[in-house]
Enzyme design. Sequence first.
Site, PDB file in Angstrom:
ATOM      1  N   SER A   1      -4.117   5.364 -13.044  1.00 19.56           N
ATOM      2  CA  SER A   1      -4.159   6.255 -11.896  1.00 19.56           C
ATOM      3  C   SER A   1      -5.023   7.489 -12.063  1.00 19.56           C
ATOM      4  CB  SER A   1      -2.739   6.696 -11.518  1.00 19.56           C
ATOM      5  OG  SER A   1      -2.020   5.612 -10.989  1.00 19.56           O
TER       6      SER A   1
ATOM      7  N   SER B   1      -3.736   6.304  -8.439  1.00 16.83           N
ATOM      8  CA  SER B   1      -3.044   7.086  -7.432  1.00 16.83           C
ATOM      9  C   SER B   1      -3.423   8.575  -7.438  1.00 16.83           C
ATOM     10  CB  SER B   1      -1.529   6.967  -7.650  1.00 16.83           C
ATOM     11  OG  SER B   1      -1.163   7.489  -8.923  1.00 16.83           O
TER      12      SER B   1
ATOM     13  N   LYS C   1      -1.452  17.271  -8.455  1.00 13.90           N
ATOM     14  CA  LYS C   1      -1.131  16.021  -7.766  1.00 13.90           C
ATOM     15  C   LYS C   1       0.260  16.103  -7.150  1.00 13.90           C
ATOM     16  CE  LYS C   1      -0.923  11.024  -8.781  1.00 13.90           C
ATOM     17  NZ  LYS C   1      -1.111  10.017  -9.848  1.00 13.90           N
TER      18      LYS C   1
END
Length: 472
Positions: free
Chosen positions: A179, A155, A80
């Site tokens: 997330s 996210s 990520k």
Amino acid sequence: MGQLHELSALEQAAAIKARRVSPVELVTHYLERIERHNDEVGAFATVTADAALEQARVAEQHVMAGDRLPLLHGVPTAIKDLSNIAGVRTTFGSGVFRDFVAEQTDEAVEKLLSGGAISLGKTQTPEFGFPCWTINDVGPTARTPWDTSRLASGSSGGSATAVASGLVSIAQGSDGGGSVRSPASACGVVGLKTSRGRITNGPLRVDPAGLGVWGPLARTVRDAAAFLDVTAGPGRSDPYWAPPLRDDATFLAACAREPGRLRIARYADPVVPGAELAPEVRAAWEQTSQLLESLGHRIEDIPAPYGPEAMDSFVGVWTLGATTLPVPDEQIGQLAPLTRWLREQGLRLSGQQAMQSLVATGQTGRRVLETLLPYDAVLCPVTTDVARPVDWYGDDPAEDFERQKRYSAYTSIYNVTGQPAMSLPTHHSSDGLPIGMMLVGRPAGEEALLSLASQVEAHLPWRDRKPPIWSR
């Protein structure tokens, strides 16, 4: 064998070890798929093809030399874009950092790569990971491959859609309020929010409230467990850590154990003002409850173990995070509207109000843990509805944030308590969109949680459910 992306991460590692597949072949296969599909699903912000192929060649040399291989040797993964890899662009989902190149690698990333995994690049995240959608101006919007007119949530939306689209078998995410779990639900994959202190955030990230943790996005529970075996453990300077497993124990081995007869609490009504649970999500929750009961577990209805005031204090802490962004004052105007709005809300708090939010959040966590003490696990939805349309949140930051709270209404409380929690892709809507259910374990209880999740997976298998992009 079929196409290589049909294999789970552990199956890929086994095929490499048996010399049925080479790491170079596997990396090349995935890079070709990323080239074909990334613009459509928005998984990657940065692709590190040359570095991945070089790592694959080195990995292949170790195989041919007969060396002892780590658990995920040669398996492609993705990181990520909130985490650092030395020499690789890290944008944090922000145009302000569009050209920033990290000087050091995060400790947990080092562990993952030392565990044999090969990073293909950095996955999409919204600016600094604040929203539960994944849109920015440094790469394509992350969309669920089940319907690309809908968001992959956030996210960790890029990592979730990368796994769901067959662009990697497993990917890293992080979770400060849902997330990992919300994108897992939107994309139909397994998402594990680990216990506070299970995986290091070092050496750079400091989180006074202890909300943010790492976690995997994967197609199977076993792959998620393997990720944990590779990455778990404290860093060199962590202020807290989860207790280690017994010397002979592994998270992967926990997946093979029967969980026994458990006492499981369940609730479904959201406490966020204005939030309403979609009928098909409620039906999936009921069906999952029935499955757990049929497996011998004792299911008990409880009210939500927290009230609306818990969200109020959490929001206070969340906005405080936006006040400490490493962005010069002259570049604040370049931030996304939501990021600027969150920062403004945080700056409005006095020192006393900020401290009160932190204390209230901690007290809420303690009360929830006391309430849940009699139970081995908790079952609740992940989100109130299926993946939202790309334009659903609108342009007004205040309304956007309210919609986020109403959508991802169940997740943040378990960041407050620090318990491990998993989103499992148990069902689909009548329109074919994934619906995830959340199982929450006891503090530092990943072993028992993985055992229970594996039992659910065995009786409600989801691995063969694939979006249309899978075969293209």
